[in-house]
Design an enzyme around this catalytic site. Structure first.
Site, PDB file in Angstrom:
ATOM      1  N   CYS A 184       0.827  -1.206   0.000  1.00  0.00           N
ATOM      2  CA  CYS A 184       0.000   0.000   0.000  1.00  0.00           C
ATOM      3  C   CYS A 184       0.860   1.254   0.000  1.00  0.00           C
ATOM      4  O   CYS A 184       1.862   1.314   0.703  1.00  0.00           O
ATOM      5  CB  CYS A 184      -0.855  -0.034   1.265  1.00  0.00           C
ATOM      6  SG  CYS A 184      -1.558   1.543   1.652  1.00  0.00           S
TER       7      CYS A 184
HETATM    8  N1  LIG Z   1      -7.400  -1.201   1.980  1.00  0.00           N
HETATM    9  C1  LIG Z   1      -6.784  -0.182   1.470  1.00  0.00           C
HETATM   10  O1  LIG Z   1      -6.101   0.567   2.158  1.00  0.00           O
HETATM   11  C2  LIG Z   1      -6.893   0.124   0.024  1.00  0.00           C
HETATM   12  C3  LIG Z   1      -7.293  -0.835  -0.850  1.00  0.00           C
HETATM   13  N2  LIG Z   1      -7.323  -0.588  -2.172  1.00  0.00           N
HETATM   14  C4  LIG Z   1      -7.783  -1.664  -3.051  1.00  0.00           C
HETATM   15  O2  LIG Z   1      -7.598  -1.297  -4.402  1.00  0.00           O
HETATM   16  C5  LIG Z   1      -8.676  -1.739  -5.202  1.00  0.00           C
HETATM   17  C6  LIG Z   1      -9.249  -0.586  -5.978  1.00  0.00           C
HETATM   18  O3  LIG Z   1      -9.968   0.259  -5.068  1.00  0.00           O
HETATM   19  P1  LIG Z   1     -10.841   1.477  -5.583  1.00  0.00           P
HETATM   20  O4  LIG Z   1      -9.936   2.453  -6.279  1.00  0.00           O
HETATM   21  O5  LIG Z   1     -11.667   1.996  -4.491  1.00  0.00           O
HETATM   22  O6  LIG Z   1     -11.793   0.752  -6.607  1.00  0.00           O
HETATM   23  P2  LIG Z   1     -12.448   1.260  -7.916  1.00  0.00           P
HETATM   24  O7  LIG Z   1     -11.411   1.696  -8.859  1.00  0.00           O
HETATM   25  O8  LIG Z   1     -13.411   0.218  -8.343  1.00  0.00           O
HETATM   26  O9  LIG Z   1     -13.239   2.546  -7.390  1.00  0.00           O
HETATM   27  C7  LIG Z   1     -14.431   2.402  -6.722  1.00  0.00           C
HETATM   28  C8  LIG Z   1     -15.269   3.647  -6.899  1.00  0.00           C
HETATM   29  O10 LIG Z   1     -15.015   4.508  -5.828  1.00  0.00           O
HETATM   30  C9  LIG Z   1     -14.471   5.750  -6.346  1.00  0.00           C
HETATM   31  N3  LIG Z   1     -13.371   6.069  -5.430  1.00  0.00           N
HETATM   32  C10 LIG Z   1     -12.193   5.494  -5.300  1.00  0.00           C
HETATM   33  N4  LIG Z   1     -11.465   6.083  -4.330  1.00  0.00           N
HETATM   34  C11 LIG Z   1     -12.265   7.035  -3.839  1.00  0.00           C
HETATM   35  C12 LIG Z   1     -12.110   7.989  -2.823  1.00  0.00           C
HETATM   36  N5  LIG Z   1     -10.953   8.064  -2.123  1.00  0.00           N
HETATM   37  N6  LIG Z   1     -13.129   8.812  -2.566  1.00  0.00           N
HETATM   38  C13 LIG Z   1     -14.272   8.734  -3.265  1.00  0.00           C
HETATM   39  N7  LIG Z   1     -14.481   7.867  -4.240  1.00  0.00           N
HETATM   40  C14 LIG Z   1     -13.486   7.032  -4.528  1.00  0.00           C
HETATM   41  C15 LIG Z   1     -14.021   5.449  -7.740  1.00  0.00           C
HETATM   42  O11 LIG Z   1     -14.106   6.549  -8.604  1.00  0.00           O
HETATM   43  P3  LIG Z   1     -12.782   7.285  -9.129  1.00  0.00           P
HETATM   44  O12 LIG Z   1     -11.766   6.222  -9.435  1.00  0.00           O
HETATM   45  O13 LIG Z   1     -13.244   8.007 -10.338  1.00  0.00           O
HETATM   46  O14 LIG Z   1     -12.363   8.185  -8.025  1.00  0.00           O
HETATM   47  C16 LIG Z   1     -15.028   4.413  -8.169  1.00  0.00           C
HETATM   48  O15 LIG Z   1     -16.212   4.975  -8.587  1.00  0.00           O
HETATM   49  C17 LIG Z   1      -9.672  -2.411  -4.247  1.00  0.00           C
HETATM   50  O16 LIG Z   1      -9.435  -3.799  -4.276  1.00  0.00           O
HETATM   51  C18 LIG Z   1      -9.298  -1.867  -2.907  1.00  0.00           C
HETATM   52  O17 LIG Z   1      -9.546  -2.767  -1.843  1.00  0.00           O
HETATM   53  C19 LIG Z   1      -6.976   0.615  -2.691  1.00  0.00           C
HETATM   54  C20 LIG Z   1      -6.520   1.611  -1.890  1.00  0.00           C
HETATM   55  C21 LIG Z   1      -6.510   1.463  -0.449  1.00  0.00           C
HETATM   56  N1  LIG Z   2      -3.520   1.056  -0.144  1.00  0.00           N
HETATM   57  C1  LIG Z   2      -3.602  -0.095  -0.805  1.00  0.00           C
HETATM   58  N2  LIG Z   2      -3.980  -1.189  -0.122  1.00  0.00           N
HETATM   59  C2  LIG Z   2      -4.088  -2.305  -0.815  1.00  0.00           C
HETATM   60  C3  LIG Z   2      -3.809  -2.383  -2.177  1.00  0.00           C
HETATM   61  N3  LIG Z   2      -4.030  -3.630  -2.581  1.00  0.00           N
HETATM   62  C4  LIG Z   2      -4.446  -4.298  -1.499  1.00  0.00           C
HETATM   63  N4  LIG Z   2      -4.470  -3.504  -0.428  1.00  0.00           N
HETATM   64  C5  LIG Z   2      -4.834  -3.836   0.938  1.00  0.00           C
HETATM   65  O1  LIG Z   2      -3.751  -4.539   1.572  1.00  0.00           O
HETATM   66  C6  LIG Z   2      -4.271  -5.697   2.228  1.00  0.00           C
HETATM   67  C7  LIG Z   2      -3.207  -6.751   2.440  1.00  0.00           C
HETATM   68  O2  LIG Z   2      -2.250  -6.270   3.342  1.00  0.00           O
HETATM   69  P1  LIG Z   2      -0.959  -7.086   3.811  1.00  0.00           P
HETATM   70  O3  LIG Z   2      -0.280  -6.174   4.765  1.00  0.00           O
HETATM   71  O4  LIG Z   2      -1.447  -8.329   4.474  1.00  0.00           O
HETATM   72  O5  LIG Z   2      -0.114  -7.397   2.614  1.00  0.00           O
HETATM   73  C8  LIG Z   2      -5.402  -6.103   1.312  1.00  0.00           C
HETATM   74  O6  LIG Z   2      -6.309  -7.005   1.906  1.00  0.00           O
HETATM   75  C9  LIG Z   2      -6.025  -4.755   0.982  1.00  0.00           C
HETATM   76  O7  LIG Z   2      -6.907  -4.301   1.948  1.00  0.00           O
HETATM   77  C10 LIG Z   2      -3.388  -1.218  -2.841  1.00  0.00           C
HETATM   78  O8  LIG Z   2      -3.062  -1.216  -4.046  1.00  0.00           O
HETATM   79  N5  LIG Z   2      -3.289  -0.105  -2.112  1.00  0.00           N
END
Ligand SMILES: NC(=O)C1=CN([C@@H]2O[C@H](COP(=O)(O)OP(=O)(O)OC[C@H]3O[C@@H](n4cnc5c(N)ncnc54)[C@H](OP(=O)(O)O)[C@@H]3O)[C@@H](O)[C@H]2O)C=CC1
Ligand SMILES: Nc1nc2c(ncn2[C@@H]2O[C@H](COP(=O)(O)O)[C@@H](O)[C@H]2O)c(=O)[nH]1
EC number: 1.7.1.7
Length: 328
Positions: free
Chosen positions: A175
Site C-alpha cells: 500500500c
Molecule cells: N485497503 C486499502 O487501504 C486500500 C485498498 N485498495 C484496493 O484497491 C482496489 C481498488 O480500489 P478502488 O480504487 O476503491 O476501486 P475502484 O477503482 O473500483 O473505485 C471504486 C469507486 O469509488 C471511487 N473512489 C475510489 N477512491 C475514492 C475515494 N478516495 N473517494 C471517493 N471515491 C473514490 C471510484 O471513482 P474514481 O476512481 O473516479 O475516483 C469508483 O467509482 C480495491 O481492491 C481496494 O480494496 C486501494 C486503496 C486502499
Molecule cells: N492502499 C492499498 N492497499 C491495498 C492495495 N491492494 C491491497 N491492499 C490492501 O492490503 C491488504 C493486504 O495487506 P498485507 O499487509 O497483508 O499485505 C489487502 O487485503 C487490501 O486491503 C493497494 O493497491 N493499495
C-alpha cells in the site's frame, strides 16, 4: 482516540494454561453461518487468490474471498463452486456494471454465500447503496463491506445492512495510500481496529498489516472475528503471481489492487509491486498458522479462540523484536 499503537507495539500477557497440549486448543471460528478452521482469509487480490486456490481452501474448510478483477468470470465461478457443494464467496465494486451484476445473479437464482464490497474508501454513499442493493436482490447473501477505519463508518455500514465490516485503510504491505494521500490507519491499524470494534455490533475483519502469526492473535484480542492477510500468503506455490528467478533464488510477485500493474494505467495509483521469496505449498503455512494460534490460545489460558479476547496486554512501543528479525 486515546491510545495509538500498532501490532509491533503490543505484547499479550500469558495466563495460566488449562490444557495439557496445545493440540487441545480449538482455532475454528463461526462466521456468516459457517465454521472455518482458522480466523484467517487470504486477501482478495489477484496475486493472492485465483479460482483454483479458492476451491482448495473451500474444500479444506478455510474461508476465502475471490477477487473482483476478472468480473466476467464471477458468474461461472459461483455456479461452479455451488455445483460442487462449496461456498461461493465473491467480491464486487460499486461502479454501474456491478449493480447490474447483482441483478443478474438474482435473475439466475444464484445466491453467493458471501459477497464482499471491496473499495478503498468504504465509508461512502456508493457502498451504502450497494449494501442495500444486494440485500434487496440477494437477501440471503452475507455482505461484508469495506474498507473503513472509523467507528462512524462501521456503524453507518452496519446500519445500511452490512453483516460484517472490513477495517484497514493503508496498512497493507504493498500500500502507498498513506504516502500518496496522508490518510489511513497505517502505523496504528491495531488501535484503529480496537476503536472500530468498540462501536461494532457485527463481526469485523481486520485487513492489512499482519506481519507475523502472532499478529493474528493480537487482532482477535482487539476485536477481529476474521483477519485478512496479503503478504504472508504471497509467494506460495499456489499463489497466482508471476514467478521470477534472480541469482538462483525463486521469487513471486505481489502487487497492490490499486497499483498500475492491476489497473493497467497510472491513474489514482495507491499500490506498488514487490517480489516475495518462494515459500512452498500454502498448506504448510496454514498448518503453521494453526499451530501458532493454538499456542496463542494456550498462552491466553484457554482452549478456544474467544479466550484470547480477554487477555491483558502491555504497550511496549516498537520493541517486541528487540533488534531481532524472524529467520526460520
Ligand atoms: N485497503 C486499502 O487501504 C486500500 C485498498 N485498495 C484496493 O484497491 C482496489 C481498488 O480500489 P478502488 O480504487 O476503491 O476501486 P475502484 O477503482 O473500483 O473505485 C471504486 C469507486 O469509488 C471511487 N473512489 C475510489 N477512491 C475514492 C475515494 N478516495 N473517494 C471517493 N471515491 C473514490 C471510484 O471513482 P474514481 O476512481 O473516479 O475516483 C469508483 O467509482 C480495491 O481492491 C481496494 O480494496 C486501494 C486503496 C486502499
Ligand atoms: N492502499 C492499498 N492497499 C491495498 C492495495 N491492494 C491491497 N491492499 C490492501 O492490503 C491488504 C493486504 O495487506 P498485507 O499487509 O497483508 O499485505 C489487502 O487485503 C487490501 O486491503 C493497494 O493497491 N493499495
Amino acid at each position: 482516540m486515546d491510545l495509538v499503537f500498532d501490532y509491533e507495539d503490543i505484547q499479550l500477557i500469558p495466563a495460566k494454561s488449562i490444557v495439557k497440549s496445545r493440540s487441545e486448543c480449538d482455532t475454528t471460528v463461526e462466521f456468516g453461518g459457517h465454521t472455518f478452521k482458522l480466523p484467517v482469509v487470504p486477501a482478495n487480490m489477484q496475486t493472492i487468490i485465483d479460482e483454483k486456490l479458492a476451491a482448495f481452501l473451500a474444500e479444506n474448510g478455510y474461508f476465502y474471498i475471490m477477487h473482483r478483477f476478472q468480473p466476467e468470470k464471477r458468474l461461472a465461478f459461483v455456479k461452479d463452486m455451488q455445483s460442487r457443494g462449496l461456498i461461493a464467496s465473491i467480491s464486487v465494486g460499486v461502479k454501474e456494471g456491478e449493480f447490474e451484476f447483482i441483478k443478474q445473479l438474482a435473475e439466475e437464482n444464484l445466491t453467493p454465500e458471501f459477497i464482499t464490497i471491496d473499495i478503498a474508501h468504504g465509508h461512502s454513499n456508493s457502498v451504502i447503496e450497494m449494501i442495500k442493493h444486494i440485500k434487496n436482490h440477494l437477501p440471503k447473501s452475507f455482505v461484508i463491506a469495506g474498507n473503513v477505519g472509523t467507528p462512524e463508518a462501521v456503524r453507518e455500514l452496519e446500519h445500511a445492512g452490512a453483516d460484517a465490516t472490513k477495517v484497514g485503510i493503508g496498512p497493507g504491505k504493498v500500500c502507498i495510500t498513506k504516502i500518496k494521500t496522508g490518510f489511513g490507519t497505517g502505523g496504528w491499524q491495531l488501535a484503529a481496529l480496537r476503536w472500530c470494534a468498540k462501536a461494532a455490533s457485527k463481526p469485523i475483519i481486520a485487513d492489512g498489516g499482519i506481519r507475523t502469526h502472532g499478529d493474528i492473535a493480537k487482532s482477535i484480542r482487539f476485536g477481529a472475528t476474521m483477519v485478512m492477510i496479503g503478504s504472508l500468503f504471497a509467494g506460495h506455490e499456489e499463489s497466482p503471481g508471476e514467478t521470477v528467478i534472480r541469482d538462483g533464488k525463486t521469487y513471486k510477485e505481489y502487487f497492490g489492487s490499486a497499483s498500475e500493474y492491476q489497473k493497467g494505467e497510472r491513474k489514482n495509483v495507491e499500490g506498488k509491486k514487490m517480489y516475495v521469496e518462494y515459500k512452498g505449498p500454502i498448506i504448510d503455512t496454514l498448518i503453521e498458522m494453526e499451530q501458532d494460534l493454538q499456542s496463542s490460545i494456550s498462552y491466553a489460558g484457554g482452549n478456544k479462540l474467544k479466550d484470547i479476547r480477554t487477555v491483558d496486554y502491555v504497550i511496549v512501543k516498537n520493541s517486541i523484536f528487540n533488534g531481532d528479525r524472524i529467520i526460520y
